[in-house]
Design an enzyme around this catalytic site. Structure first.
Site, mmCIF file in Angstrom:
data_model
loop_
_atom_site.group_PDB
_atom_site.id
_atom_site.type_symbol
_atom_site.label_atom_id
_atom_site.label_comp_id
_atom_site.label_asym_id
_atom_site.label_seq_id
_atom_site.Cartn_x
_atom_site.Cartn_y
_atom_site.Cartn_z
ATOM 1 N N TYR A 125 0.838 -1.520 0.020
ATOM 2 C CA TYR A 125 -0.243 0.386 -0.157
ATOM 3 C C TYR A 125 1.083 1.259 0.041
ATOM 4 C CZ TYR A 125 -3.956 -2.748 0.556
ATOM 5 O OH TYR A 125 -5.035 -3.619 0.116
ATOM 6 N N LYS A 172 2.408 -15.290 3.783
ATOM 7 C CA LYS A 172 2.595 -15.896 2.301
ATOM 8 C C LYS A 172 4.118 -16.190 2.591
ATOM 9 C CE LYS A 172 0.977 -18.593 -1.841
ATOM 10 N NZ LYS A 172 0.815 -19.264 -1.225
ATOM 11 N N ASP A 205 -3.565 -18.121 2.003
ATOM 12 C CA ASP A 205 -5.059 -19.268 1.144
ATOM 13 C C ASP A 205 -5.307 -20.056 1.519
ATOM 14 O OD1 ASP A 205 -1.979 -19.909 0.768
ATOM 15 O OD2 ASP A 205 -2.067 -20.415 -1.028
ATOM 16 N N ASP A 229 -6.744 -6.575 4.112
ATOM 17 C CA ASP A 229 -8.064 -6.443 3.269
ATOM 18 C C ASP A 229 -8.609 -7.061 2.614
ATOM 19 O OD1 ASP A 229 -9.229 -4.292 1.390
ATOM 20 O OD2 ASP A 229 -7.661 -3.783 0.684
HETATM 21 MG MG MG Z 1 -10.905 -2.770 1.340
#
Ligand code: MG
Ligand code: NAI
Length: 334
Positions: A125, A172, A205, A229
């Site tokens: 981000y 991950k 995942d 998110d």
């Molecule tokens: Mg969002």
């Protein structure tokens, strides 16, 4: 009546509709808040301002708290996200998202009770994208030891203070061995200081599958920015949708409370948006200000309205709308 100061950012799309509802409900709880109202994003541009006006940032710094409606971010062009900009400008490094089933809510699962703690200032981000040549882009992912440790510390402190049973670090690191590896190792190191809490880690995942099969497999989830998110919207789906999930962006000096959902352009202007998420964000704001009895009054009101099931908004399977739902809730509280 106590008088408090706070910033209100109505936002755009369904933002002004749900912000108006939340403001009315907070007023009905008996807390007198003086709101300093600011536009942001497209609406600020329309009146010749910067998408993220400096005066807004200053006002949040001055009052320490804001309630914020969603703000549209143009996809693939235009200004960078105002939401991300605010979080970074005010160093709101925690994004706390409690995911709880409301009574009677339409969903496959009952009694979901999860907490997502999302790192809010780093990861992908930072929006650092570089064209290497005409056909190749590379995006940088920032992970720092200090940033990862402070969010881990917050997650364990939160879990301990709220009587939660476990913290799951989400990553991950099998693929991103250095960046996610650092996030995971900071979480693991911090966990050692909290022997009373169960610490787990899960690859993003696999965590998604766990949650859709049985949400009770996890409790507090400690996530880097992007995974937090994604998992937030997935978890919202476990409790009936985005209409009922709030979030708190917390720093050492300021806090901005908002819904997890966006500006919902598909239903904006129709008067059918569910204001519950922003009302729940308002409850988090009241608790942050120490207004616990007002917060409890709204929380109990929401439980009663959802249990009765009258005038629920369409996303909850009801035949009500934003206004009729808000009026029903206010009547319940008063
Ligand atoms: Mg969002
Ligand atoms: P969205 O969350 O706005 O909508 C996704 C789906 O959920 C839509 O079908 C919408 O109608 C429904 N929905 C969302 N909130 C609802 C509510 N309160 N009541 C009933 N239904 C609701 O996600 P989308 O469409 O991907 O994003 C729209 C815009 O919002 C984008 O520009 C995005 O960048 C921005 N956004 C802003 C956020 C913020 O201000 N913090 C957070 C997420 C997205």
């Amino acid at each position: 009546m106590s008088s408090l100061e706070a910033v209100l950012i109505p936002g755009d799309g369904i933002g002004p509709e749900v912000a108006d509802a939340a403001r009315q409900v907070l007023a009905a709880s008996g807390v007198d808040i003086h709101w300093h109202v600011f536009e942001a994003g497209l609406k600020a541009q329309e009146i010749g301002q910067d998408p993220l006006p400096e005066a807004l940032v200053e006002a949040v710094r001055a009052t320490g708290v804001a309630l914020k409606g969603p703000i549209t971010t143009p996809v693939g062009y235009g200004f960078t996200s105002v939401n991300v900009g605010l979080r970074r400008a005010l160093d709101l490094f925690v994004n706390l998202r409690p995911i709880r089933s409301l009574p009677g809510t339409f969903s496959r699962f009952e009694n979901v009770d999860l907490v997502i703690i999302r790192e809010n200032t780093e990861g992908l981000y930072i929006g650092d994208e570089t064209w290497l040549d005409q056909d190749t882009v590379i995006a940088a992912k920032l992970v720092t030891r200090s940033g990862s440790t402070r969010i881990a510390r917050f997650a364990f402190d939160y879990a301990q203070a709220h009587g939660r049973s476990s913290v799951t670090a989400v990553h991950k690191a099998n693929i991103l061995k250095e960046s996610d590896g650092l996030f995971l190792s900071c979480a693991r190191k911090t966990a050692a200081d909290y022997p009373g809490l169960l610490f787990k880690d899960r690859i993003i995942d696999a965590l998604c599958m766990d949650l859709v099969v049985d949400p009770a497999r996890h409790d507090v989830m400690l996530c880097p920015n992007l995974y937090g998110d994604i998992v937030s919207d997935l978890a919202a789906g476990l409790v009936g949708g985005l209409g009922t999930v709030p979030g708190a962006n917390l720093g050492h000096r300021c806090a901005i409370f908002e819904a997890v959902h966006g500006s919902a352009p598909d239903i904006a202007g129709q008067g059918i948006a569910n204001p519950t998420a922003l009302i729940l964000a308002g409850i988090l704001l009241l608790r942050h200000l120490g207004e616990n009895s007002a917060a409890l009054r709204i929380e109990q009101g929401l439980d009663a309205v959802y249990t009765a099931g009258a005038n629920l908004p369409p996303d909850m399977g009801g035949s009500g709308n934003t206004q009729s739902f808000t009026e029903t809730l206010i009547k319940q509280i008063s």
